[in-house]
Design a protein around this motif. Structure first.
Motif, PDB file in Angstrom:
ATOM      1  N   HIS A 122      18.078  28.046  22.508  1.00 43.17           N
ATOM      2  CA  HIS A 122      18.800  27.196  23.464  1.00 43.17           C
ATOM      3  C   HIS A 122      17.834  26.214  24.108  1.00 43.17           C
ATOM      4  CE1 HIS A 122      16.911  30.255  25.970  1.00 43.17           C
ATOM      5  NE2 HIS A 122      17.005  29.394  26.965  1.00 43.17           N
ATOM      6  N   ASP A 124      17.242  24.759  28.135  1.00 43.02           N
ATOM      7  CA  ASP A 124      17.630  25.222  29.462  1.00 43.02           C
ATOM      8  C   ASP A 124      18.676  24.294  30.083  1.00 43.02           C
ATOM      9  OD1 ASP A 124      16.019  27.377  29.285  1.00 43.02           O
ATOM     10  OD2 ASP A 124      14.842  26.959  31.087  1.00 43.02           O
ATOM     11  N   HIS A 265      14.035  26.917  22.556  1.00 45.61           N
ATOM     12  CA  HIS A 265      13.270  28.161  22.619  1.00 45.61           C
ATOM     13  C   HIS A 265      14.216  29.352  22.557  1.00 45.61           C
ATOM     14  CE1 HIS A 265      14.335  26.935  26.698  1.00 45.61           C
ATOM     15  NE2 HIS A 265      14.267  28.201  27.081  1.00 45.61           N
TER      16      HIS A 265
END
Ligand SMILES: [Fe+2]
Length: 296
Positions: A122, A124, A265
């Motif tokens: 994803h 953030d 990440h």
């Protein structure tokens, strides 16, 4: 100004692409920069950190001290022009979140980041409103897990490049303003967050920089139900499951941290040592790291 992210400008794209691939870091060790004092980086340290962020939108720093606190994280970020902390509802009052397994806090427990479970790929704040997009963050490790908790990292510009190389229509589909929808979140008081619909890829009109919103979650996300969008999402998933050298695998140890322009990440599951549970400080910002504007 010409933009390499303009699908109608293949010349600009190819020039940027060459520059990007020639400079992209593929050896994870090269991402790591040792620093002495996060409060006052030397010119050489700052330049070394920034160079990696310019090339790969991320750097891993390593400080040889275990006394880093939230304020130090904030002062470290400020040296890269990062000041507008995103005050999300789980952050502490100072805008910095303590990411740790939450046994006692019912609100937090409902969210995977505050458990020991794996978190899929994803960026953030993919559920944030357009005016509160997360363009960078610092994730500082105070204590690592007893076992597990590794991260994989991938520069979102490389993801864009690879998808565009395979099919420019994938970029077109993922740039549509209705490409992905994060449904509303409700709690016992009603709607805690309204549904958010938006693109995966967007270009900041003020700076020309590429931004990416994404989650590999399959629940709590609705993809636009058209053939090209679904094919693009499948291609993206395949890319992230590959063993490309552009996918970095790392385990943040105490004193180490990630500074990045909100690259993609994930996090592996972990198990805590009860005497020393995993703890990370996370600072999310609305601006990109200063001096990392797309160069080509
Ligand atoms: Fe994250």
């Amino acid at each position: 100004m010409q933009s390499p992210f303009d699908l109608d400008n293949p010349t600009a794209y190819l020039r940027w692409r060459d520059h990007k691939l020639n400079n992209a870091i593929t050896d994870t060790d090269e991402l790591i920069v040792e620093i002495k004092n996060p409060l006052a980086l030397t010119k050489a340290e700052h330049a070394a950190l920034l160079e990696r962020c310019r090339h790969s939108n991320m750097v891993i720093y390593a400080v040889h001290t275990d006394t880093v606190d939230e304020d130090m994280v904030r002062q470290f970020g400020a040296q890269f022009g990062l000041n507008s902390l995103d005050a999300n509802w789980l952050a502490d009052e100072d805008g910095i979140t303590r990411v740790t397994v939450s046994a006692e806090d019912g609100n937090r427990q409902a969210y995977i980041p505050y458990t020991d479970r794996a978190i899929k790929w994803h960026t953030d704040g993919y559920y944030n409103t357009p005016d509160r997009q997360i363009r960078s963050f610092v994730l500082h490790c105070v204590r690592s897990a007893g076992q597990g908790g590794e991260n994989r990292l991938m520069d979102h510009e490389i993801v864009y490049l690879m998808l565009r190389d395979s099919n420019a229509d994938f970029i077109r589909a993922l740039s549509a303003p209705d490409a992905m929808t994060i449904p509303e979140r409700t709690d016992e008081d009603g709607v805690a967050r309204a549904a958010q619909t938006g693109p995966v890829f967007s270009v900041d009109p003020a700076t020309g920089d590429l931004h990416m919103r994404y989650t590999a979650r399959t629940r709590s996300i609705e993809w636009k139900q058209d053939a090209t969008t679904l094919a693009a999402v499948a291609a993206l998933e395949k890319l992230l499951a590959s063993d490309l050298p552009h996918i970095h695998r790392t385990l943040l140890k105490p004193g180490m941290g990630l500074l990045c322009n909100n690259v993609l990440h994930d996090r592996a599951a972990f198990s805590d040592d009860p005497d020393s549970p995993r703890l990370l400080y996370r600072a999310r910002y609305h601006e990109r790291i200063a001096g990392t504007h797309c160069s080509w």
